[in-house]
Design a protein around this motif. Structure first.
Motif, PDB file in Angstrom:
ATOM      1  N   ASN A 131      -7.075   6.151  -4.711  1.00 11.58           N
ATOM      2  CA  ASN A 131      -7.339   6.040  -6.446  1.00 11.58           C
ATOM      3  C   ASN A 131      -8.326   4.181  -6.040  1.00 11.58           C
ATOM      4  N   THR A 132      -9.375   4.813  -6.503  1.00  8.75           N
ATOM      5  CA  THR A 132     -10.499   3.931  -6.296  1.00  8.75           C
ATOM      6  C   THR A 132     -10.429   2.661  -7.701  1.00  8.75           C
ATOM      7  N   SER A 133      -9.449   3.404  -8.661  1.00  5.90           N
ATOM      8  CA  SER A 133      -9.370   2.769  -9.794  1.00  5.90           C
ATOM      9  C   SER A 133      -8.605   1.205  -9.499  1.00  5.90           C
ATOM     10  N   VAL A 134      -7.320   1.441  -8.939  1.00  5.26           N
ATOM     11  CA  VAL A 134      -6.687   1.079  -8.153  1.00  5.26           C
ATOM     12  C   VAL A 134      -6.933  -0.321  -7.043  1.00  5.26           C
ATOM     13  N   TYR A 135      -7.705   0.299  -6.342  1.00  5.05           N
ATOM     14  CA  TYR A 135      -8.207  -0.710  -5.246  1.00  5.05           C
ATOM     15  C   TYR A 135     -10.435   0.116  -5.168  1.00  5.05           C
ATOM     16  N   GLU A 136     -10.925  -1.160  -4.554  1.00  9.35           N
ATOM     17  CA  GLU A 136     -12.656  -0.765  -4.968  1.00  9.35           C
ATOM     18  C   GLU A 136     -13.135  -1.017  -3.539  1.00  9.35           C
ATOM     19  N   GLY A 137     -11.580  -1.693  -2.490  1.00  7.35           N
ATOM     20  CA  GLY A 137     -12.902  -2.175  -1.433  1.00  7.35           C
ATOM     21  C   GLY A 137     -12.760  -1.306  -0.569  1.00  7.35           C
ATOM     22  N   ASP A 138     -12.632  -1.527   0.623  1.00  2.00           N
ATOM     23  CA  ASP A 138     -13.137  -0.554   1.619  1.00  2.00           C
ATOM     24  C   ASP A 138     -12.074   0.398   2.353  1.00  2.00           C
ATOM     25  N   ILE A 139     -12.735   1.635   1.791  1.00  2.95           N
ATOM     26  CA  ILE A 139     -11.674   2.663   2.336  1.00  2.95           C
ATOM     27  C   ILE A 139     -12.385   3.525   3.705  1.00  2.95           C
ATOM     28  N   ASP A 140     -13.028   2.914   4.550  1.00  3.64           N
ATOM     29  CA  ASP A 140     -12.843   4.166   5.541  1.00  3.64           C
ATOM     30  C   ASP A 140     -12.294   3.553   6.788  1.00  3.64           C
ATOM     31  N   ILE A 144      -5.684   0.543   5.457  1.00  4.25           N
ATOM     32  CA  ILE A 144      -5.013   1.183   4.127  1.00  4.25           C
ATOM     33  C   ILE A 144      -3.779   0.699   4.009  1.00  4.25           C
ATOM     34  N   PHE A 145      -2.989   1.892   4.662  1.00  3.16           N
ATOM     35  CA  PHE A 145      -1.821   1.688   5.030  1.00  3.16           C
ATOM     36  C   PHE A 145      -0.777   0.995   6.016  1.00  3.16           C
ATOM     37  N   LEU A 146      -1.923   0.248   7.297  1.00  5.90           N
ATOM     38  CA  LEU A 146      -1.494  -0.851   8.114  1.00  5.90           C
ATOM     39  C   LEU A 146      -1.405  -2.234   7.744  1.00  5.90           C
ATOM     40  N   ASP A 147      -2.441  -2.625   7.274  1.00  9.22           N
ATOM     41  CA  ASP A 147      -2.519  -4.222   6.837  1.00  9.22           C
ATOM     42  C   ASP A 147      -2.752  -3.657   5.149  1.00  9.22           C
ATOM     43  N   PRO A 148      -2.518  -3.608   4.327  1.00  9.31           N
ATOM     44  CA  PRO A 148      -2.613  -2.894   2.778  1.00  9.31           C
ATOM     45  C   PRO A 148      -2.818  -3.782   2.311  1.00  9.31           C
ATOM     46  N   PRO A 149      -3.618  -3.978   1.522  1.00  9.55           N
ATOM     47  CA  PRO A 149      -4.298  -4.605   0.373  1.00  9.55           C
ATOM     48  C   PRO A 149      -3.096  -5.348  -0.946  1.00  9.55           C
ATOM     49  N   GLY A 238     -11.669   8.205   2.609  1.00  7.33           N
ATOM     50  CA  GLY A 238     -11.858   7.840   3.686  1.00  7.33           C
ATOM     51  C   GLY A 238     -11.526   8.116   5.367  1.00  7.33           C
ATOM     52  N   TYR A 239     -12.501   8.042   5.975  1.00  5.44           N
ATOM     53  CA  TYR A 239     -12.770   8.329   7.575  1.00  5.44           C
ATOM     54  C   TYR A 239     -12.178   6.673   8.538  1.00  5.44           C
ATOM     55  N   PRO A 240     -11.008   6.919   8.891  1.00  4.76           N
ATOM     56  CA  PRO A 240     -11.146   5.219   9.000  1.00  4.76           C
ATOM     57  C   PRO A 240     -12.109   5.110  10.437  1.00  4.76           C
ATOM     58  N   LYS A 241     -12.569   3.909  10.111  1.00  2.25           N
ATOM     59  CA  LYS A 241     -13.926   3.042  11.425  1.00  2.25           C
ATOM     60  C   LYS A 241     -13.070   3.139  12.378  1.00  2.25           C
ATOM     61  N   GLU A 242     -11.552   2.583  12.644  1.00  2.00           N
ATOM     62  CA  GLU A 242     -11.024   2.562  13.979  1.00  2.00           C
ATOM     63  C   GLU A 242     -10.481   4.496  14.795  1.00  2.00           C
ATOM     64  N   GLY A 243     -10.690   5.174  14.415  1.00  3.64           N
ATOM     65  CA  GLY A 243     -10.414   6.119  14.524  1.00  3.64           C
ATOM     66  C   GLY A 243      -9.874   7.277  13.658  1.00  3.64           C
ATOM     67  N   TYR A 244     -10.417   8.427  14.164  1.00  2.00           N
ATOM     68  CA  TYR A 244      -9.026   9.232  12.887  1.00  2.00           C
ATOM     69  C   TYR A 244      -9.380  10.530  13.911  1.00  2.00           C
ATOM     70  N   PRO A 245      -8.650  11.988  13.573  1.00  2.12           N
ATOM     71  CA  PRO A 245      -8.454  13.063  14.301  1.00  2.12           C
ATOM     72  C   PRO A 245      -9.101  14.737  13.638  1.00  2.12           C
TER      73      PRO A 245
END
Length: 339
Positions: A131-140, A144-149, A238-245
């Motif tokens: 939800n970009t109204s809550v978080y405006e940073g990088d979403i790719d 987001i779920f492993l080291d969340p802001p 977002g499409y995680p730059k670390e890898g997504y399936p």
């Protein structure tokens, strides 16, 4: 014209008189009600759809027996497990002639060579939703779920799909999917256990919760993310730059199905381009059936959740079936995570 009309009415009546039952075991919120209604009207077959929330849930229930289901819809990386266990019937293209409509890309696939046991249902990606109204940073990024802001802590949901979440985490800590590297797996386990304190839930049926703003971020599938975004324009995928399936779910007839003939009719039905498009319009994923594009919703041709931008393509990997040893290690970590 009158004779043709009478013939059509007679054919429809005969189809409706076929009757019987069909029991489908599928992912939750993934089966078009309109498509099911159309199938019931054309065949007279009464369809019951039961939901599951993960590949492991489905596999465990079917292995236990006494389930009463005819059709199941596993993901590509689980299909070989089902086949090896003898849980799926072989398909005869002469009995399901619309198998000829399967798009060339999806006809001879590694997880089911020459489509001997399954037909395409839907395919897509697993990424993150924010939800970009809550978080405006990088979403790719899987951060987001492993080291969340801080803005997202306590507002994150993770789908309970072990293999996708494990492989995304393994990639995040520098490994490859299905790794047997114990050091990488320890890092992945520690990262997940540490991150879990910032999650609100592990749930799959969260389209409405995202739309309502009750959840601000999480691991999610692209089609479900689009459905949520159509209700709340602040949501972005977002499409995680670390890898997504990338994955494909396929429909199959169970070995112990009680309504095999009706199941064959259903598989043939969903391979009609117009009917495949009905599933896509509901679930918001691509389908793998040639000729369905002309029936697809126009908004799916430009949706950022469906059309992967070139800058995100390199991070994609196609899900594969992990070796038994890796699967066991993943399961051990996942079980610890769920405690």
């Amino acid at each position: 014209m009158l004779a043709a009309g009478a013939l059509a009415a007679s054919t429809a009546m005969a189809a409706a008189q076929d009757g019987g039952q069909l029991n489908i075991y599928n992912w939750g919120n993934y089966t078009s009600p309109e498509m099911i209604e159309k199938f019931e009207e054309e065949t007279g077959i009464t369809v019951t759809v039961t939901d599951f929330d993960s590949n492991d849930t489905a596999l465990t229930r079917i292995r236990a027996g006494g389930h009463g289901f005819d059709i199941v819809v596993p993901s590509n990386n689980y299909v070989p497990i089902w086949v090896e266990a003898g849980l799926l019937q072989e398909l005869d293209p002469e009995e399901i002639p619309n198998m000829a409509n399967i798009a060339e890309r999806w006809r001879d696939v590694p997880w089911d060579p020459n489509r001997t046991h399954t037909v395409p249902w839907q395919w897509g990606t697993t990424g993150v939703i924010v939800n970009t109204s809550v978080y405006e940073g990088d979403i790719d990024t899987s951060a987001i779920f492993l080291d969340p802001p801080d803005e997202l802590k306590g507002k994150i949901n993770v789908i309970p799909e072990m293999t996708d979440v494990m492989n995304m985490t393994v990639r995040y800590v520098g490994g490859e999917q299905c790794t047997e590297d114990r050091d990488i797996l320890r890092q992945a386990r520690d990262k997940l256990v540490e991150a879990k304190q910032h999650w609100i839930a592990l749930d799959y049926g969260t389209v409405d919760a995202y739309a309502a703003g009750d959840i601000a971020a999480g691991v999610y599938w692209n089609g479900a993310s689009m459905r949520a975004r159509l209700q709340n324009e602040d949501l972005a995928y977002g499409y995680p730059k670390e890898g997504y399936p990338i994955w494909m779910d396929s429909a199959a007839i169970l070995t112990d199905a009680q309504n095999t003939e009706n199941a064959k009719k259903f598989l043939n039905f969903v391979l009609e381009p117009e009917n495949a498009a009905m599933i896509s319009e509901f679930a918001r994923y691509a389908n793998g059936v040639e000729g369905s594009d002309e029936f697809m919703p126009e908004d799916m041709t430009t949706a950022p959740e469906i059309v992967v931008a070139p800058e995100h393509e390199e991070a994609a990997y196609f899900s594969v079936t992990c070796p038994a040893e890796t699967q066991q290690l993943y399961t051990q970590i996942w079980t610890e995570l769920l405690r």
